[in-house]
Design a protein around this motif. Sequence first.
Motif, mmCIF file in Angstrom:
data_model
loop_
_atom_site.group_PDB
_atom_site.id
_atom_site.type_symbol
_atom_site.label_atom_id
_atom_site.label_comp_id
_atom_site.label_asym_id
_atom_site.label_seq_id
_atom_site.Cartn_x
_atom_site.Cartn_y
_atom_site.Cartn_z
ATOM 1 N N UNK A 1 -2.199 8.068 -1.001
ATOM 2 C CA UNK A 1 -3.271 7.779 -0.760
ATOM 3 C C UNK A 1 -3.940 6.607 -1.607
ATOM 4 N N UNK A 2 -3.595 6.302 -2.888
ATOM 5 C CA UNK A 2 -3.819 5.429 -3.679
ATOM 6 C C UNK A 2 -3.511 4.323 -3.080
ATOM 7 N N UNK A 3 -2.226 4.019 -2.400
ATOM 8 C CA UNK A 3 -1.624 2.855 -1.679
ATOM 9 C C UNK A 3 -2.659 2.694 -0.494
ATOM 10 N N UNK A 4 -2.947 3.842 0.194
ATOM 11 C CA UNK A 4 -3.943 3.455 1.454
ATOM 12 C C UNK A 4 -5.223 2.878 0.704
ATOM 13 N N UNK A 5 -5.775 3.298 -0.173
ATOM 14 C CA UNK A 5 -6.884 2.521 -0.765
ATOM 15 C C UNK A 5 -6.806 1.143 -1.063
ATOM 16 N N UNK A 6 -5.778 0.949 -1.549
ATOM 17 C CA UNK A 6 -5.478 -0.649 -1.660
ATOM 18 C C UNK A 6 -5.247 -1.565 -0.460
ATOM 19 N N UNK A 7 -4.498 -0.758 0.617
ATOM 20 C CA UNK A 7 -3.967 -1.492 1.707
ATOM 21 C C UNK A 7 -5.181 -1.879 2.527
ATOM 22 N N UNK A 8 -6.400 -0.752 2.652
ATOM 23 C CA UNK A 8 -7.457 -0.634 3.533
ATOM 24 C C UNK A 8 -8.202 -1.722 2.734
ATOM 25 N N UNK A 9 -8.507 -1.549 1.674
ATOM 26 C CA UNK A 9 -9.583 -2.730 0.917
ATOM 27 C C UNK A 9 -8.846 -3.978 1.254
ATOM 28 N N UNK A 10 -7.581 -4.424 0.932
ATOM 29 C CA UNK A 10 -7.248 -5.581 0.976
ATOM 30 C C UNK A 10 -7.147 -6.007 2.695
ATOM 31 N N UNK A 11 -6.949 -5.361 3.641
ATOM 32 C CA UNK A 11 -6.947 -5.624 5.015
ATOM 33 C C UNK A 11 -8.425 -5.952 5.525
#
Length: 631
Positions: free
Chosen positions: A417-427
Motif C-alpha cells: 500500500x505504500x507502493x499504491x500511495x506513490x503510484x496514485x500520487x504520481x499518476x
Amino acid sequence: MLRAPAPFRIEDLALLGNTRTAALVRPDGAINFACLPDFDSPAVFTAMLGGEEHGFWRIGPAVYDGSPPPSADRRQYLGDTLVLRSEFDTGTGTLAITDFMPAPTVTDDAEPQIIRIVECLNGVVQVASVFRPRADYGATTPRIERVNHGTPRLSATSYPDSVWLDGAHHTVNGSGVCRADITLHAGQSSTFALTWTPSHRPAPIPPDPFAELDATVEYWEEWVRACTYRGPYREAVVRSLLTLKALCHPGGGVVAAPTTSLPEQLGGERQWDYRFVWLRDSALTIASLIRHGLLEEARRWRQWLLNTVTPERLQPIYRLNGDTDLDEEVLDHLPGYENSRPVRIGNGAAGQLQLDVFGELADTLLLAEDAGLPPHPQIDALLLALTEQVERRWREPDEGIWEIRGRAQHFTHSKVMCWVAVDRTLRLLERRSGIDHAVLVRLAALREEIHHDVCTLGIDADRGVFTQYYGGQALDASLLLLPQVGFLPADDKRVIATTEAIQRDLTEHGLVLRYATHEEPGSNVDGLAGHEGAFLACSFWLSDNLAAIGRTDEARELFDRLLTLRSDLGLLAEEYNPRLRRQVGNYTQGFSHWTLADAAPRVAPGLQRPQPVPPAFRAAIERSRRAVVGA
C-alpha cells in the motif's frame, strides 16, 4: 413484572439510521443500543451489552404473565430504505410497527429522532411500550419528568443530554421504568417519537410522524436512484450501499460500524469500539460508493480530510469531529454481550503506525477525481505531503491493516500500500502542469524501489507465495489485495499461488481467516489470546480473486454462500463463526458491505441483468405505506 431481554444473535438486530447515528432493534421490538446525538456519543440504550437495567425501549404486543416478549413474525425494510416494518401475529389480531430515524435535513442540524408508528392490522391487540433510558452507557439513571404539553410527554435528563418521549401516557416507577399500555382495534394506530436535545435547550417541537415517514422514504429512495449499478445481485448490492450510506456522517467522516464491543470471539477479549473514523475504512467505503455512481459522500469526505488530517502527525483513527483523543477505557459496569468482557470505549489503535492507510487515501482520492470531482490544489498538496511521509517511513515496521496489539512487523500488505500511495500520487501529479519534473522522477524511482523490495523480501521463494511479513512464512488474507490494487496482474504465478494457498491453508469451513490465530496465550501475531471467526471481507476478496484467475464457478459459489450468511434483512457483521453458525463482531460492518458491493459485478460479469422488482411486490410495499400513512 419486567423481564430481562431474551438472548438474541447479533444478526437478529435491525439497523435504523439517519447518517448521524444509528439504533439497533431486536425482533421483539426492543431498541437495545442507540448513541445520541452522534455515533460516538454515549449510548442512551445499552442493553445489547448488558441487561434491561442498562437501557432499552420496547414496543410490541403486551406481555403480562412474565413470559418473554414475542418476536416479529415478519419484518422487512420498506423498499430501498432504512424504514423497518415488523408484524406480530397474536391470538387476537395482527400488530404492525414501523420504525425509522427521520432523514437528514438540508442543513443536517435537526435533532436526531427515533419514530415508531404502531398499527393494528386486524382484530384487537394489546400493546405495551416499555421505556427505560439510561445515560452514560447504562451507568446513570436520568431525571425523568412528565411535561405538561397538552399531549403525553416525558423528558429524561442527564447533563448535558435530554431525550423527550412523545406518545401514549407512560407511568413511571421508582426505578425509572416507564410503561404505557394501549388497546388498538383494526385500523387504529398510535405514534411515539423520541427526540434528543442538549439539556440546556428548550423542549423540542413534537414531530409529525407521518410527514417524517413520507420524507424519510423519499430521501432513501431518491438516494438510491442515483446508483448507477444495474448488474447481478443488485438487491444485495443496494442493501449494502444503503448500509454504507448510513455510516456516512453529514460532517464527512465515515464510521467503521455503529457499535462497540460486539465480540469477535464469544466470551473472549476481542472487543473493540468501531464508532470512529478509520482513514482506511472510510476511504474504502467512499471508493465503493464512487464505483456505484454515488459521489456526494466523496465530496464531503474529501473536505473532511482537508479539515482534519495533518500528514506529519497522521493517525489511523479520528473522532467524527476530527478530534484525536481516543483514549481507550473499559466500562466495568457492563458484563458485555454474552459475557464477553471487556466492554471498551475509545480505541488505543489510534496511536499506531499503519502504513497501508497512505495507500487507501491516495487510491480513493485519485478515484474521486476520475469519477468527476474537480481537481483541488489542496488535495494535490495533501497527497504530496502524504507521499513524502511514505518516502520517509516506508521502511519502518508497523501494526498493519489488522492493527495488531503485538510486536510491529514489516507487513507485506503495508509495503504494497505504500507502493499504491506513490503510484496514485504520481499518476495524479502527471496530469498537472507546472509540477517539478524532478519530483516526478523521484516518485517514479521510489515506486520502483518499493515494488522490488516487496517482490524480494515479501515472498517465500520456496513456495512462490507472498507472506504476511518479511522473513516470515505465515499467510495473511490482505495479500489477496495485491492484484486488486494493481500491484501485480491477476495471472501472475505468484498471485495465483498466494490465492490458492490462502484458499487451502487459511480457511475454516471454506471461509477465510484474516490470519492464523491460536488459543495459546502469546502465540498470535496480534498479541491477543483466543481464536476469532472468519473475516467476511476476506472471503469476498477470495471470491474476487478466484474470478480474476478464471475460476468463475468457484468464485460464484463462494459469493452465493456468503449471501446466505446475511441476516434476514441483508445485513452483515464483521465476522462469521462457522462452527457456531453465527455472525460475530461489530455490526453492521462497513468492511463487509463494501467488499460485497465491489465483488458482485466481478464474480458474475456475464449474468443477465436482474428484472425489475415484480409489480405485485411493489404493490405490497405501497399498500404497507398507505396503511401506515393513512392511519
